[in-house]
Design a protein around this motif. Structure first.
Motif, PDB file in Angstrom:
ATOM      1  N   LEU A  57      40.188  30.826  25.162  1.00  0.00           N
ATOM      2  CA  LEU A  57      39.823  29.416  25.092  1.00  0.00           C
ATOM      3  C   LEU A  57      40.257  28.646  26.327  1.00  0.00           C
ATOM      4  N   LYS A  58      40.848  29.350  27.298  1.00  0.00           N
ATOM      5  CA  LYS A  58      41.303  28.747  28.548  1.00  0.00           C
ATOM      6  C   LYS A  58      42.283  27.608  28.285  1.00  0.00           C
ATOM      7  N   ILE A  59      43.306  27.963  27.510  1.00  0.00           N
ATOM      8  CA  ILE A  59      44.382  27.026  27.163  1.00  0.00           C
ATOM      9  C   ILE A  59      45.631  27.462  27.902  1.00  0.00           C
ATOM     10  N   SER A  60      46.398  26.475  28.374  1.00  0.00           N
ATOM     11  CA  SER A  60      47.561  26.786  29.217  1.00  0.00           C
ATOM     12  C   SER A  60      48.634  27.578  28.484  1.00  0.00           C
ATOM     13  N   GLY A  61      48.776  27.363  27.216  1.00  0.00           N
ATOM     14  CA  GLY A  61      49.798  28.084  26.459  1.00  0.00           C
ATOM     15  C   GLY A  61      49.760  27.725  24.991  1.00  0.00           C
ATOM     16  N   ALA A  62      50.434  28.537  24.179  1.00  0.00           N
ATOM     17  CA  ALA A  62      50.479  28.298  22.738  1.00  0.00           C
ATOM     18  C   ALA A  62      51.757  28.917  22.169  1.00  0.00           C
ATOM     19  N   SER A  63      52.173  28.393  21.035  1.00  0.00           N
ATOM     20  CA  SER A  63      53.342  28.940  20.345  1.00  0.00           C
ATOM     21  C   SER A  63      53.077  28.951  18.841  1.00  0.00           C
ATOM     22  N   LEU A  64      53.738  29.843  18.164  1.00  0.00           N
ATOM     23  CA  LEU A  64      53.596  29.977  16.709  1.00  0.00           C
ATOM     24  C   LEU A  64      54.951  29.746  16.064  1.00  0.00           C
ATOM     25  N   GLN A  65      55.007  28.789  15.184  1.00  0.00           N
ATOM     26  CA  GLN A  65      56.230  28.504  14.441  1.00  0.00           C
ATOM     27  C   GLN A  65      56.035  28.987  13.003  1.00  0.00           C
ATOM     28  N   LEU A 105      47.460  20.239  20.642  1.00  0.00           N
ATOM     29  CA  LEU A 105      47.221  20.283  19.200  1.00  0.00           C
ATOM     30  C   LEU A 105      48.374  20.996  18.492  1.00  0.00           C
ATOM     31  N   ASN A 106      48.785  20.441  17.369  1.00  0.00           N
ATOM     32  CA  ASN A 106      49.787  21.065  16.491  1.00  0.00           C
ATOM     33  C   ASN A 106      49.139  21.236  15.123  1.00  0.00           C
ATOM     34  N   ILE A 107      48.679  22.441  14.867  1.00  0.00           N
ATOM     35  CA  ILE A 107      47.890  22.703  13.662  1.00  0.00           C
ATOM     36  C   ILE A 107      48.802  23.240  12.564  1.00  0.00           C
ATOM     37  N   PRO A 108      48.934  22.513  11.439  1.00  0.00           N
ATOM     38  CA  PRO A 108      49.740  23.036  10.323  1.00  0.00           C
ATOM     39  C   PRO A 108      49.051  24.225   9.679  1.00  0.00           C
ATOM     40  N   LEU A 109      49.822  25.246   9.343  1.00  0.00           N
ATOM     41  CA  LEU A 109      49.302  26.450   8.702  1.00  0.00           C
ATOM     42  C   LEU A 109      49.638  26.388   7.221  1.00  0.00           C
ATOM     43  N   VAL A 110      48.598  26.211   6.422  1.00  0.00           N
ATOM     44  CA  VAL A 110      48.768  25.980   4.984  1.00  0.00           C
ATOM     45  C   VAL A 110      48.029  27.060   4.214  1.00  0.00           C
ATOM     46  N   VAL A 111      48.688  27.613   3.200  1.00  0.00           N
ATOM     47  CA  VAL A 111      48.039  28.571   2.311  1.00  0.00           C
ATOM     48  C   VAL A 111      48.055  28.005   0.898  1.00  0.00           C
ATOM     49  N   GLY A 112      47.206  28.535   0.062  1.00  0.00           N
ATOM     50  CA  GLY A 112      47.149  28.059  -1.311  1.00  0.00           C
ATOM     51  C   GLY A 112      45.928  27.190  -1.533  1.00  0.00           C
ATOM     52  N   ARG A 113      45.897  26.524  -2.670  1.00  0.00           N
ATOM     53  CA  ARG A 113      44.739  25.724  -3.043  1.00  0.00           C
ATOM     54  C   ARG A 113      45.192  24.380  -3.594  1.00  0.00           C
ATOM     55  N   ALA A 114      44.541  23.314  -3.124  1.00  0.00           N
ATOM     56  CA  ALA A 114      44.842  21.979  -3.623  1.00  0.00           C
ATOM     57  C   ALA A 114      44.059  21.720  -4.897  1.00  0.00           C
ATOM     58  N   ASP A 115      44.626  20.852  -5.742  1.00  0.00           N
ATOM     59  CA  ASP A 115      43.968  20.485  -6.997  1.00  0.00           C
ATOM     60  C   ASP A 115      43.322  19.117  -6.817  1.00  0.00           C
ATOM     61  N   SER A 116      42.005  19.073  -6.924  1.00  0.00           N
ATOM     62  CA  SER A 116      41.276  17.829  -6.693  1.00  0.00           C
ATOM     63  C   SER A 116      41.545  16.783  -7.753  1.00  0.00           C
ATOM     64  N   LEU A 117      42.095  17.199  -8.890  1.00  0.00           N
ATOM     65  CA  LEU A 117      42.364  16.251  -9.978  1.00  0.00           C
ATOM     66  C   LEU A 117      43.724  15.601  -9.856  1.00  0.00           C
ATOM     67  N   VAL A 126      53.319  27.276   5.667  1.00  0.00           N
ATOM     68  CA  VAL A 126      53.971  28.517   6.098  1.00  0.00           C
ATOM     69  C   VAL A 126      54.300  28.521   7.584  1.00  0.00           C
ATOM     70  N   GLY A 127      53.769  27.538   8.327  1.00  0.00           N
ATOM     71  CA  GLY A 127      54.078  27.514   9.747  1.00  0.00           C
ATOM     72  C   GLY A 127      53.266  26.467  10.473  1.00  0.00           C
ATOM     73  N   GLN A 128      53.321  26.532  11.788  1.00  0.00           N
ATOM     74  CA  GLN A 128      52.579  25.587  12.616  1.00  0.00           C
ATOM     75  C   GLN A 128      52.137  26.296  13.893  1.00  0.00           C
ATOM     76  N   TYR A 129      50.880  26.029  14.277  1.00  0.00           N
ATOM     77  CA  TYR A 129      50.293  26.634  15.476  1.00  0.00           C
ATOM     78  C   TYR A 129      50.188  25.546  16.534  1.00  0.00           C
ATOM     79  N   ASN A 130      50.941  25.688  17.618  1.00  0.00           N
ATOM     80  CA  ASN A 130      51.033  24.673  18.663  1.00  0.00           C
ATOM     81  C   ASN A 130      50.250  25.134  19.886  1.00  0.00           C
ATOM     82  N   LEU A 131      49.299  24.294  20.300  1.00  0.00           N
ATOM     83  CA  LEU A 131      48.452  24.618  21.436  1.00  0.00           C
ATOM     84  C   LEU A 131      48.666  23.601  22.549  1.00  0.00           C
TER      85      LEU A 131
END
Length: 358
Positions: A57-65, A105-117, A126-131
């Motif tokens: 993606l031609k990004i200067s760097g990234a980290s995984l938390q 960008l700091n993208i939160p890493l979320v697993v599971g399912r939300a309840d619309s009700l 579970v973590g965060q993806y930092n670009l």
């Protein structure tokens, strides 16, 4: 305004020179998705997210938390009431607000399912993806952001899979250690039991007493010490009464097996009796009790001691005592006879003396 077209052409030329190929996002998403689904080792997943994806993606760097288990367990669920908004919801909300015109960008890493009700959610952070910034220094486009959000969802699942994989690895390692420890314990116990059995057999084989172990129901001999085998030969597997009494054609009428256990099948204690072998005339002291055998059942532990010499000594002693009693009786008769004769003679002397005086 005159220079704007020139500036745009220069920028296009720079982009073509340094960033020649346009990213095929659909192909890239398919390729990275396939790689994410295969990576279950955290180190490999980290390399993919922090090296391979930024390169393409031609990004200067990234980290995984990656959040540890305690941090995840303490993270409250999404989709709660307003007063119970969780950290995940706030993180996602902040990301939604900040993703436009962002050079990072700091993208939160979320697993599971939300309840619309609005009920309790199963989502977990579970973590965060930092670009970092793009090499072109341009903000992320909406297409790139949507791509990275999609990759973030898949990366969250991949991170969770690596956690599960690590837990399985730890569990397998722990299980392997426990199996090894238990195996060693069983081996040690087996060696101890074998050493104890060897020592016990050594002790039993050096006794003068005949010792054997027999089944309470069938009378089958399960063990016999060497002194017994010297007399009767190899007896293991044979029936006790067939070995001990060659003249019998059936089990002993006075067998004490039924007396060794009570109605509940528990040992009653020691049974002792003295018997004489009609063939040899030898006397034996038989002592029996019920013990638990190696397979868990109760068996008969019997000792058979030849007491013929003792019986003969007792017989001689009784004979000697009878002779002594008879000798004592004769002596008593002699004393009584002596006393009677003495009294009779004394009476005769007195009578004679009286006659002379008259």
């Amino acid at each position: 305004l005159i220079f704007n077209p020139l500036k745009q052409r220069v920028q296009v030329l720079i982009d073509r020179t340094f960033f020649r190929s346009k990213v095929d996002y659909r192909h890239l998403l398919s390729d990275i998705s396939a790689q994410l689904s295969k990576n279950i080792v955290l180190e490999q997943l980290t390399q993919l997210l922090t090296e391979e994806i930024p390169r393409q993606l031609k990004i200067s760097g990234a980290s995984l938390q990656v959040f540890d288990a305690d941090e995840r367990d303490q993270t409250p669920p999404l989709a709660q009431l307003a007063e119970q908004r969780s950290e995940i919801a706030r993180t996602l909300a902040q990301f939604e607000k900040a993703k436009k015109n962002q050079t990072q960008l700091n993208i939160p890493l979320v697993v599971g399912r939300a309840d619309s009700l609005g009920r309790e959610s199963t989502e977990r952070l579970v973590g965060q993806y930092n670009l970092g910034p793009k090499l072109s220094q341009k903000p992320y486009s909406s297409e790139e952001i949507n791509l990275l959000i999609t990759l973030g969802k898949q990366a969250a699942v991949a991170v969770e899979n690596t956690r599960l994989y690590r837990e399985i690895e730890r569990y397998n390692h722990t299980l392997k250690q426990k199996i090894q420890e238990r195996t060693q314990q069983l081996a040690d116990a087996k060696n101890t039991a074998e050493n104890a059995n060897t020592l016990l057999e050594t002790v039993l084989n050096n006794l003068d007493t005949l010792v054997y172990v027999g089944d309470l129901q069938t009378g089958e001999i399960l063990f016999a010490n060497q002194p017994m085998q010297k007399i009767y030969g190899p007896v293991q597997g044979k029936i006790c009464w067939q070995v001990l009494y060659s003249n019998k054609s059936a089990s002993c009428n006075d067998c004490t097996n039924h007396l060794l256990v009570d109605e509940n099948g528990e040992p009653t204690g020691v049974q002792h009796r003295e018997v004489q072998d009609k063939d040899t005339g030898h006397w034996y002291s038989n002592i029996s009790s019920a013990i638990r055998w190696t397979d868990g059942r109760f068996v008969r532990l019997a000792t058979r001691l030849d007491i013929t010499e003792t019986k003969e000594a007792e017989s001689l002693l009784r004979t000697h005592e009878h002779e002594l009693a008879k000798e004592e009786e004769r002596r008593q008769l002699a004393r009584d006879l002596h006393d009677t004769l003495t009294q009779s003679l004394h009476s005769l002397v007195l009578t004679a003396d009286t006659s002379q005086r008259l």
